[in-house]
Design a protein around this motif. Structure first.
Motif, short mmCIF file in Angstrom:
data_model
loop_
_atom_site.label_atom_id
_atom_site.label_comp_id
_atom_site.label_asym_id
_atom_site.label_seq_id
_atom_site.Cartn_x
_atom_site.Cartn_y
_atom_site.Cartn_z
N LEU A 64 0.87 -1.06 -0.08
CA LEU A 64 -0.03 -0.08 -0.16
C LEU A 64 0.82 1.02 -0.09
CD1 LEU A 64 -2.85 1.31 0.20
CD2 LEU A 64 -2.36 1.01 2.58
N LEU A 65 2.00 1.08 0.79
CA LEU A 65 2.71 2.59 0.94
C LEU A 65 3.36 2.70 -0.42
CD1 LEU A 65 4.18 2.07 4.31
CD2 LEU A 65 2.88 3.82 3.63
N LEU A 66 3.98 1.38 -1.12
CA LEU A 66 4.86 1.60 -2.52
C LEU A 66 3.59 2.19 -3.54
CD1 LEU A 66 6.56 -1.91 -2.66
CD2 LEU A 66 7.62 0.57 -2.71
N ALA A 67 2.44 1.58 -3.37
CA ALA A 67 1.61 2.05 -4.56
C ALA A 67 1.32 3.32 -4.26
CB ALA A 67 0.27 1.32 -4.44
N ALA A 68 0.97 3.94 -3.07
CA ALA A 68 0.50 5.31 -2.89
C ALA A 68 1.72 6.41 -3.40
CB ALA A 68 0.25 5.56 -1.29
N GLY A 69 3.17 5.69 -2.89
CA GLY A 69 4.34 6.80 -3.28
C GLY A 69 4.36 6.82 -4.78
N ALA A 70 4.29 5.50 -5.50
CA ALA A 70 4.33 5.63 -6.78
C ALA A 70 3.28 6.50 -7.41
CB ALA A 70 4.29 4.15 -7.50
N ILE A 71 2.30 6.43 -7.04
CA ILE A 71 1.13 7.44 -7.58
C ILE A 71 1.60 8.88 -7.26
CG2 ILE A 71 -1.32 8.41 -7.45
CD1 ILE A 71 -1.87 5.43 -6.76
N LEU A 72 1.98 9.09 -6.09
CA LEU A 72 2.47 10.66 -5.98
C LEU A 72 3.58 10.98 -6.72
CD1 LEU A 72 1.96 10.91 -2.06
CD2 LEU A 72 0.82 12.32 -3.98
N TYR A 73 4.71 9.92 -6.99
CA TYR A 73 5.86 10.22 -7.47
C TYR A 73 5.79 10.33 -9.24
CZ TYR A 73 10.93 10.41 -8.69
OH TYR A 73 12.20 10.61 -8.96
N PHE A 74 4.84 9.39 -9.76
CA PHE A 74 4.86 9.32 -11.21
C PHE A 74 3.64 9.95 -11.77
CE2 PHE A 74 7.48 5.59 -9.90
CZ PHE A 74 8.67 6.22 -10.69
N ALA A 75 2.61 9.63 -11.00
CA ALA A 75 1.32 10.10 -11.62
C ALA A 75 0.65 11.44 -11.23
CB ALA A 75 0.32 9.08 -11.44
N VAL A 76 0.89 12.19 -10.08
CA VAL A 76 0.30 13.16 -9.72
C VAL A 76 1.38 14.21 -9.91
CG1 VAL A 76 -0.59 14.60 -7.63
CG2 VAL A 76 -0.92 12.03 -7.90
N ASP A 77 0.82 15.35 -10.75
CA ASP A 77 1.57 16.63 -10.78
C ASP A 77 0.76 17.84 -10.27
OD1 ASP A 77 3.71 18.20 -11.93
OD2 ASP A 77 2.95 18.11 -13.98
N ALA A 78 0.59 17.89 -9.18
CA ALA A 78 0.00 19.04 -8.44
C ALA A 78 0.94 19.83 -7.97
CB ALA A 78 -1.00 18.28 -7.36
N ASP A 79 0.62 20.97 -7.94
CA ASP A 79 1.63 22.29 -7.36
C ASP A 79 0.94 22.55 -6.09
OD1 ASP A 79 3.80 23.61 -7.07
OD2 ASP A 79 2.82 25.50 -8.40
N LEU A 80 1.18 21.86 -5.14
CA LEU A 80 0.32 22.00 -3.93
C LEU A 80 1.55 23.20 -2.96
CD1 LEU A 80 -0.85 18.86 -2.70
CD2 LEU A 80 -2.31 20.57 -3.71
N PRO A 81 1.07 24.15 -2.42
CA PRO A 81 1.75 25.22 -1.69
C PRO A 81 2.38 24.25 -0.45
CG PRO A 81 -0.40 25.61 -1.49
CD PRO A 81 -0.42 24.57 -2.40
N TYR A 82 3.77 24.40 -0.36
CA TYR A 82 4.44 23.83 0.95
C TYR A 82 4.55 22.32 1.02
CZ TYR A 82 2.90 28.38 2.75
OH TYR A 82 2.71 29.62 2.77
N ILE A 83 4.21 21.83 -0.03
CA ILE A 83 4.58 20.01 -0.31
C ILE A 83 5.10 19.83 -1.61
CG2 ILE A 83 3.09 18.03 -0.45
CD1 ILE A 83 0.94 19.22 1.41
N ALA A 84 6.22 19.12 -1.71
CA ALA A 84 6.82 18.60 -2.50
C ALA A 84 6.27 17.16 -2.99
CB ALA A 84 8.37 18.58 -2.35
N ASP A 85 5.36 16.89 -3.85
CA ASP A 85 4.81 15.63 -4.07
C ASP A 85 5.62 14.57 -4.41
OD1 ASP A 85 5.08 17.18 -6.44
OD2 ASP A 85 3.25 16.29 -7.28
N ASP A 86 6.76 15.06 -5.16
CA ASP A 86 7.71 14.08 -5.67
C ASP A 86 8.49 13.32 -4.49
OD1 ASP A 86 7.07 14.23 -8.52
OD2 ASP A 86 8.58 15.55 -8.87
N ALA A 87 8.86 14.46 -3.46
CA ALA A 87 9.57 13.91 -2.26
C ALA A 87 8.70 13.04 -1.45
CB ALA A 87 10.15 15.18 -1.50
#
Length: 123
Positions: A64-87
């Protein structure tokens, strides 16, 4: 506290340290993240050393953690303030890998200890 609690502390600490940059009054988010990260590492080490019989984190949690991380790293390209979604995605993927490896190590130790006990005791 067990293996699952330690991994949770590691994830939260790593996110606060590396992925979130919030300027709260009287709170240093990097220091808080580092403290939680180190506390989580200590809990994981103690759980593995004490050979806990029932680790709370399992292969399912790791996947579950691997899948959530992969989604955030590869699939989500959101520019949220104060949050680095790739990291945050990379941190979640590493935490998932740690959960899977730690569960495998704990399971192997239990299997080995059960075999040695069964081999020693002969009715």
């Amino acid at each position: 506290m067990g293996l699952g609690s330690g991994i949770f502390l590691i994830v939260v600490g790593a996110i606060l340290y590396g992925a979130v940059d919030v300027d709260l009054p009287y709170v240093d988010d990097d220091a808080l993240g580092l403290i939680l990260l180190l506390a989580g590492l200590a809990v994981v080490i103690v759980a593995v050393v004490l050979r806990a019989d029932r680790p709370e984190a399992g292969v399912g949690t790791g996947i579950l953690l691997l899948a959530a991380g992969a989604i955030l790293y590869f699939a989500v390209d959101a520019d949220l303030p104060y949050i680095a979604d790739d990291a945050m995605g990379a941190i979640l993927m590493v935490a998932g890998a740690i959960a899977i490896v730690a569960t495998a190590v704990m399971s192997r130790r239990r299997t080995t200890s059960r075999r040695s006990v069964q081999g020693y005791y002969q009715p």
